[in-house]
Design a protein around this motif. Structure first.
Motif, short mmCIF file in Angstrom:
data_model
loop_
_atom_site.label_atom_id
_atom_site.label_comp_id
_atom_site.label_asym_id
_atom_site.label_seq_id
_atom_site.Cartn_x
_atom_site.Cartn_y
_atom_site.Cartn_z
N PRO A 1 9.15 -55.68 -54.28
CA PRO A 1 8.11 -54.66 -54.19
C PRO A 1 8.71 -53.25 -54.12
CG PRO A 1 7.78 -56.38 -52.54
CD PRO A 1 9.14 -56.61 -53.14
N ARG A 2 8.10 -52.36 -54.88
CA ARG A 2 8.54 -50.95 -54.90
C ARG A 2 8.64 -50.37 -53.49
NH1 ARG A 2 7.98 -47.80 -59.59
NH2 ARG A 2 6.86 -49.42 -60.70
N GLU A 3 7.73 -50.80 -52.62
CA GLU A 3 7.67 -50.27 -51.24
C GLU A 3 8.88 -50.69 -50.40
OE1 GLU A 3 4.92 -52.69 -52.13
OE2 GLU A 3 4.64 -51.00 -53.50
N LYS A 4 9.66 -51.64 -50.92
CA LYS A 4 10.84 -52.05 -50.14
C LYS A 4 12.11 -51.37 -50.64
CE LYS A 4 9.30 -56.54 -48.47
NZ LYS A 4 9.65 -57.94 -48.22
N ILE A 5 12.01 -50.57 -51.70
CA ILE A 5 13.23 -50.03 -52.30
C ILE A 5 13.50 -48.60 -51.82
CG2 ILE A 5 14.41 -49.48 -54.47
CD1 ILE A 5 12.70 -51.66 -55.81
N TYR A 6 14.75 -48.37 -51.40
CA TYR A 6 15.20 -47.05 -50.97
C TYR A 6 16.42 -46.66 -51.79
CZ TYR A 6 12.26 -47.43 -46.85
OH TYR A 6 11.18 -47.54 -46.02
N TRP B 1 18.59 -49.73 -62.19
CA TRP B 1 18.66 -50.67 -61.07
C TRP B 1 17.27 -50.86 -60.46
CZ3 TRP B 1 23.00 -52.29 -57.53
CH2 TRP B 1 24.21 -52.39 -58.24
N VAL B 2 16.58 -49.73 -60.25
CA VAL B 2 15.25 -49.82 -59.64
C VAL B 2 14.32 -50.65 -60.53
CG1 VAL B 2 13.21 -48.54 -58.93
CG2 VAL B 2 15.47 -47.61 -58.43
N GLU B 3 14.32 -50.34 -61.81
CA GLU B 3 13.41 -51.05 -62.72
C GLU B 3 13.72 -52.55 -62.74
OE1 GLU B 3 10.59 -49.96 -63.79
OE2 GLU B 3 11.16 -48.13 -62.76
N ARG B 4 15.00 -52.89 -62.73
CA ARG B 4 15.38 -54.31 -62.75
C ARG B 4 14.97 -55.02 -61.46
NH1 ARG B 4 19.57 -56.15 -66.04
NH2 ARG B 4 19.35 -58.08 -64.86
N LEU B 5 15.11 -54.32 -60.35
CA LEU B 5 14.68 -54.92 -59.08
C LEU B 5 13.18 -55.17 -59.09
CD1 LEU B 5 16.76 -52.92 -56.42
CD2 LEU B 5 17.08 -55.30 -57.10
N ILE B 6 12.45 -54.17 -59.55
CA ILE B 6 10.99 -54.32 -59.60
C ILE B 6 10.62 -55.45 -60.56
CG2 ILE B 6 8.84 -53.17 -60.30
CD1 ILE B 6 10.16 -50.56 -59.16
N GLY B 7 11.31 -55.50 -61.69
CA GLY B 7 11.08 -56.57 -62.66
C GLY B 7 11.36 -57.95 -62.09
N ALA B 8 12.29 -58.00 -61.11
CA ALA B 8 12.65 -59.29 -60.50
C ALA B 8 11.70 -59.66 -59.36
CB ALA B 8 14.09 -59.23 -59.99
N GLY B 9 10.73 -58.80 -59.10
CA GLY B 9 9.72 -59.13 -58.09
C GLY B 9 9.84 -58.37 -56.78
N GLU C 1 12.00 -61.47 -49.74
CA GLU C 1 10.88 -61.86 -48.87
C GLU C 1 11.24 -61.73 -47.39
OE1 GLU C 1 8.91 -65.69 -50.14
OE2 GLU C 1 10.42 -65.39 -51.70
N TYR C 2 12.51 -61.83 -47.07
CA TYR C 2 12.92 -61.78 -45.67
C TYR C 2 13.36 -60.39 -45.22
CZ TYR C 2 12.65 -66.78 -45.92
OH TYR C 2 12.18 -68.05 -46.10
N VAL C 3 13.58 -59.48 -46.16
CA VAL C 3 14.03 -58.16 -45.75
C VAL C 3 12.88 -57.16 -45.85
CG1 VAL C 3 16.40 -58.65 -46.53
CG2 VAL C 3 14.87 -57.33 -48.00
N THR C 4 12.98 -56.11 -45.03
CA THR C 4 11.94 -55.09 -45.07
C THR C 4 12.32 -53.92 -45.97
OG1 THR C 4 12.90 -54.40 -42.98
CG2 THR C 4 10.82 -55.54 -42.86
N ALA C 5 13.62 -53.79 -46.27
CA ALA C 5 14.07 -52.68 -47.11
C ALA C 5 15.33 -53.08 -47.87
CB ALA C 5 14.38 -51.46 -46.24
#
Ligand SMILES: Cc1nc(C(=O)O)sc1CCOP(=O)(O)O
Length: 202
Positions: free
Chosen positions: A58-63, A48-56, A28-32
């Protein structure tokens, strides 16, 4: 004042579970959030990506660092490219919707990458850091020089602590990228909040 960016970078040492736990605390506090895991396969990175998305997160924050293939397949926000990665101009031509960051370490490289159409630069390392052992820090003056020479956002990286934010923002940076300052904090969520508040001057 435009919104400042706070990027969290994975350090290549944490397990998937540890990183997901960290990301869940701070997203919530980071932009990326950058997945920078040079030893992992495309399949592992996509997990890793799927687990991050599963943990809430947002896809738009993942690089994805370097891995355009995984970023594209996973439908995330973008890629962070290095000198050994695909040329940013090629990536932008084929994937104009991707937000493309490029890590640079000199003024000349920064100008060249701006001309290739990258969306933002990561410049460092600004301060001495255990995450880049044995390499001399580039310092705040070189950050200032780069910010003045390009018109795209410059994100400062390397050894950044909350006490450095004031001079980094005064140098004109659009934000910061942090590895150990958040991952190594006793309270990563509280620390991410502190970094962000320091940037927006609260
Ligand atoms: C991943 C990375 N890239 C750098 C560069 O200068 O391009 S410095 C760095 C490490 C940043 O970690 P910490 O916040 O722990 O210093």
């Amino acid at each position: 004042m435009s919104k400042k960016e706070l990027h969290l970078i994975s350090n290549g040492k944490q397990s998937l579970e540890q990183f997901v736990d960290l990301a869940q605390q701070v997203y919530e506090y980071v932009t990326a959030i950058h997945i920078r895991e040079k030893q992992k396969t495309a399949r592992e990175l996509s997990d890793w990506v799927e687990r991050l998305i599963g943990a809430g997160v947002p896809r738009e924050k993942i690089y994805l660092n370097d891995r355009l293939d995984v970023a594209w397949a996973a439908g995330v926000a973008g890629v962070q490219l290095a000198y050994h990665s695909l040329e940013p101009s090629v990536v932008k031509r084929r994937f104009p919707r991707f937000r493309v960051g490029r890590s640079v370490h000199s003024l000349q490289e920064a100008k060249e990458m701006e001309s290739q159409g990258v969306d933002f630069l990561l410049f460092g390392h600004i301060y001495q850091t255990g995450s880049k052992p044995g390499l001399a820090a580039r310092g705040i003056e070189s950050l200032k020089e780069i910010v003045e020479a390009v018109s795209i956002p410059v994100i400062a990286i390397g050894g950044i602590k909350v006490c450095h934010i004031e001079e980094i923002i005064a140098a004109g940076a659009s934000g910061i990228a942090v590895m150990s300052g958040i991952a190594g904090a006793e309270d990563p969520r509280g620390k991410a909040k502190e970094y962000m508040q320091a940037m927006v001057g609260e």
